[in-house]
Scaffold this motif. Structure first.
Motif, short mmCIF file in Angstrom:
data_model
loop_
_atom_site.label_atom_id
_atom_site.label_comp_id
_atom_site.label_asym_id
_atom_site.label_seq_id
_atom_site.Cartn_x
_atom_site.Cartn_y
_atom_site.Cartn_z
N GLU A 27 22.87 -34.88 -3.59
CA GLU A 27 22.64 -33.76 -2.68
C GLU A 27 21.22 -33.22 -2.75
N HIS A 28 20.57 -33.38 -3.90
CA HIS A 28 19.19 -32.89 -4.06
C HIS A 28 18.17 -34.01 -3.89
N GLY A 29 18.58 -35.16 -3.45
CA GLY A 29 17.66 -36.25 -3.17
C GLY A 29 17.16 -36.99 -4.38
N ILE A 30 17.67 -36.69 -5.56
CA ILE A 30 17.22 -37.36 -6.78
C ILE A 30 17.85 -38.76 -6.82
N HIS A 31 17.02 -39.76 -6.97
CA HIS A 31 17.51 -41.14 -6.92
C HIS A 31 16.77 -42.00 -7.94
N GLY A 32 17.29 -43.20 -8.14
CA GLY A 32 16.67 -44.14 -9.06
C GLY A 32 15.94 -45.25 -8.33
N HIS A 33 15.12 -45.98 -9.07
CA HIS A 33 14.42 -47.12 -8.48
C HIS A 33 13.97 -48.08 -9.57
N VAL A 34 13.86 -49.35 -9.18
CA VAL A 34 13.26 -50.39 -10.01
C VAL A 34 12.12 -50.98 -9.20
N PHE A 35 11.06 -51.42 -9.87
CA PHE A 35 9.87 -51.80 -9.13
C PHE A 35 9.11 -52.89 -9.88
N ALA A 36 8.22 -53.52 -9.15
CA ALA A 36 7.31 -54.52 -9.70
C ALA A 36 6.03 -54.48 -8.89
N GLY A 37 4.89 -54.69 -9.55
CA GLY A 37 3.61 -54.66 -8.87
C GLY A 37 2.63 -55.63 -9.50
N SER A 38 1.68 -56.07 -8.69
CA SER A 38 0.64 -56.97 -9.19
C SER A 38 -0.62 -56.76 -8.37
N GLY A 39 -1.75 -57.17 -8.93
CA GLY A 39 -3.01 -57.02 -8.23
C GLY A 39 -4.17 -57.55 -9.04
N GLY A 55 12.98 -46.22 -13.19
CA GLY A 55 12.89 -44.79 -13.44
C GLY A 55 13.67 -44.00 -12.42
N PHE A 56 13.40 -42.71 -12.38
CA PHE A 56 14.06 -41.81 -11.44
C PHE A 56 12.99 -41.05 -10.66
N VAL A 57 13.40 -40.58 -9.48
CA VAL A 57 12.48 -39.90 -8.57
C VAL A 57 13.09 -38.56 -8.17
N ILE A 58 12.28 -37.49 -8.27
CA ILE A 58 12.68 -36.16 -7.83
C ILE A 58 11.76 -35.74 -6.68
N PRO A 59 12.24 -35.80 -5.44
CA PRO A 59 11.38 -35.41 -4.31
C PRO A 59 11.32 -33.89 -4.17
N THR A 60 10.16 -33.36 -3.86
CA THR A 60 9.96 -31.94 -3.60
C THR A 60 9.23 -31.79 -2.26
N ARG A 61 9.00 -30.55 -1.87
CA ARG A 61 8.32 -30.30 -0.60
C ARG A 61 6.85 -30.72 -0.66
N LEU A 62 6.24 -30.65 -1.84
CA LEU A 62 4.82 -30.94 -1.97
C LEU A 62 4.53 -32.35 -2.45
N PHE A 63 5.37 -32.88 -3.33
CA PHE A 63 5.06 -34.17 -3.91
C PHE A 63 6.33 -34.86 -4.37
N ARG A 64 6.15 -36.05 -4.93
CA ARG A 64 7.25 -36.88 -5.42
C ARG A 64 7.05 -37.05 -6.93
N LEU A 65 7.94 -36.43 -7.71
CA LEU A 65 7.86 -36.48 -9.17
C LEU A 65 8.65 -37.68 -9.67
N PHE A 110 5.42 -39.71 -17.06
CA PHE A 110 5.69 -38.94 -15.85
C PHE A 110 4.48 -39.02 -14.93
N SER A 111 4.73 -39.00 -13.65
CA SER A 111 3.65 -38.99 -12.67
C SER A 111 4.17 -38.35 -11.39
N PHE A 112 3.27 -37.92 -10.55
CA PHE A 112 3.69 -37.41 -9.25
C PHE A 112 2.75 -37.91 -8.18
N SER A 113 3.32 -38.06 -6.98
CA SER A 113 2.60 -38.62 -5.85
C SER A 113 2.92 -37.79 -4.62
N ALA A 114 2.04 -37.89 -3.64
CA ALA A 114 2.25 -37.20 -2.37
C ALA A 114 1.74 -38.07 -1.24
#
Length: 537
Positions: A458-470, A499-509, A531-535
């Motif tokens: 209900e609060h938009g908190i969700h999980g994710h798995v990821f991979a990156g390269s560069g 990890g897990f993601v907590i979306p807010t009005r200003l950024f993505r924790l 921990f990190s946050f993005s927008a």
């Protein structure tokens, strides 16, 4: 914002019929009955449209008449096109805003040929007026046109200008050019000249000790210009001593030449200073210290069809950016050509709100001019990879790579030891400068899904798995001769995590665990939880 219809004399919305036409005697009984019913409805409409003004009407009678008119109009709108022409557009309530500013947002209203089309273009016009941030409210009314012009209406636009012209705003976002988060506070003043103009002064502070002080104006409508005018004065200071042993300060102005939904063209003129207070920078850094003139033109094409900038679950996005510097004959002008591409896809799976986000970014920068093959590309225009903020939110070229520090991978050179300013090249084995790459490519995959706990969903908190390269590589100063695509691909850095993601009005924790699969000898990447946050940017 409502659209209402008011009139003392209801506009005629029905085609005229010929009552003297000879009836057709070959109609069957059912057709005759339908014709009688239609005649009865026509007679009722005539009664409603031309009430007996000599007899006073009660409030209940007037209400019934108005209700009948609305129901009749609703039936016609749902069953057929109602022809109509706009006779005039009248604007009320604007005490400071110029009439032509509002009229420019009403394009298409005067050319409407049906009631349905008029309602549609009116809704679009209301949205455009709201985007000006100049009006507290806006309402469209329709009144009957002149008697001698049937099927015509007058469009009345009632606006209420905002009473509070001063506003403050605080925002947190990611800036791809600095590969870090930025917190910004701004003070805005609305409609100072009556052009729907927006003046602002802002102060921004970034995680890399970057500070920006700026002031600017945005005028969406100015006579003689087809696009909005965006002008800005700024002073930007960034401290890159930890990663690259230099400080960057830019004082200048920018002018937006084209600004539309998908296209943006801007010119920048500024004075840039690179300094090394520690006097320990590597050879490549030392060669570019000093002053330089920035005269550049940047064109950006962007299209974003994703359903959310914070957690996209379907859609796609594309960005192409072309940046040309050195548009003055001054020998101190920084001459370069920089090109970036960014592609994003979000694929829904249809269960637990699961979606797979895929992205690939690429960029290249080259010097130009006489002897460009042996010249280095400007340091601030190179590509620096790293940073923990999510590439799902950002759309601005190759920057992010999970698990690595900002400017934490790519081409590097050893720093020198002594601080006396001499040209001694003794090396401190523990100090390396990341000098950036002329070519960079990054890619990522992010699988997001809802968690099984209802409160979290209900609060938009969700999980994710990821991979990156560069990876990033140097091509200038004849280094392109030694470039091997195979070695470039084999040296790609790679990381995975969850990890897990907590979306807010200003950024993505985000709270993520990173695991580095491959890194270079001098790279600054580390396995662990952070921990990190993005927008969105």
């Amino acid at each position: 914002m409502p659209i209402t219809m008011t009139s003392t004399e209801e506009p005629s919305l029905q085609h005229s019929t010929n009552g003297d036409a000879e009836p057709n005697h070959h109609h069957d009984i059912e057709d005759d009955e339908e014709e009688e019913d239609d005649d009865q409805y026509d007679e009722d409409d005539d009664v409603v449209q031309q009430p007996n003004r000599g007899i006073p009407q009660s409030a209940a009678t007037k209400l019934r008449e108005q209700r009948f008119k609305v129901e009749t109009l609703s039936r016609r709108l749902s069953s057929e096109l109602v022809p109509i022409r706009v006779h005039d557009v009248v604007i009320n309530g604007n005490t400071k805003t110029k009439d032509w500013v509002i009229q420019a947002e009403l394009r298409g209203v005067e050319n409407a040929t049906s009631m349905q089309e008029l309602m549609q273009v009116s809704q679009i016009a209301i949205a455009r007026l709201q985007e000006l941030q100049t009006f507290d409210s806006c309402m469209f009314r329709l009144e009957a046109g002149p008697r001698e012009l049937p099927n015509t209406v007058n469009v009345i636009v009632d606006v209420v200008e905002t009473g509070n012209k001063v506003s403050a705003k605080f925002n947190v976002y990611n800036k791809p050019s600095t590969s870090s988060w930025t917190a910004e506070g701004a003070l805005k003043y609305k409609n100072f000249l009556g052009y729907g103009d927006l003046w602002d002064a802002s102060l921004a502070y970034g995680a890399n000790q970057g500070t920006e002080v700026s002031a600017g104006v945005h005028a969406p409508r100015v006579r003689g210009f087809l696009t909005p005018i965006v002008a800005r004065l700024s002073m930007l200071s960034q401290d890159w001593q930890e990663a690259s042993s230099y400080k960057d300060q830019l004082l200048g102005a920018s002018l937006g030449l084209i600004s539309t939904e998908h296209h943006d063209l801007a010119y920048t003129l500024g004075w840039r200073t690179l300094s090394d207070p520690s006097q320990m920078s590597s050879r490549s850094i030392r060669r570019q210290l000093g002053h330089g003139l920035v005269s550049s033109l940047k064109y950006t094409f962007k299209i974003d069809r994703r359903n959310s900038p914070i957690r996209p679950t379907k859609g796609y996005a594309f960005l192409s950016s072309t940046h040309v510097g050195g548009l003055t004959p001054d020998p101190r002008s920084l001459r370069f050509l920089r090109q970036e591409f960014d592609v994003r896809f979000a694929v829904p799976f249809g269960f637990y709100n699961t979606a797979l986000n895929l992205g690939i970014s690429a960029g290249a920068v080259f010097p130009w001019g006489h002897g460009f093959k042996t010249k280095p590309s400007p340091l601030p225009e190179r590509f620096y990879l790293g940073g923990d903020f999510s590439p799902v939110c950002t759309l601005g070229g190759p920057t992010t790579l999970w698990g690595f520090k900002t400017r934490g991978l790519g081409p590097s050179e050893p720093r020198r030891v002594n601080r006396d300013g001499s040209d001694d090249d003794n090396v401190d084995s523990s100090g390396w400068d990341f000098i950036g790459g002329d070519l960079a490519v990054t890619a990522f995959a992010d699988l997001s899904f809802d968690l099984p706990i209802r409160w979290l969903r209900e609060h938009g908190i969700h999980g994710h798995v990821f991979a990156g390269s560069g990876n990033a590589a140097k091509l200038s100063q004849n280094e392109y001769r030694h470039f091997s695509p195979r070695k470039f691909l084999e040296s790609f850095r790679m990381s995975v995590g969850c990890g897990f993601v907590i979306p807010t009005r200003l950024f993505r924790l985000e709270g993520n665990y990173f695991y580095i699969l491959r890194k270079g000898e001098q790279d600054r990447g580390k396995t662990g939880f952070r921990f990190s946050f993005s927008a969105p940017w």
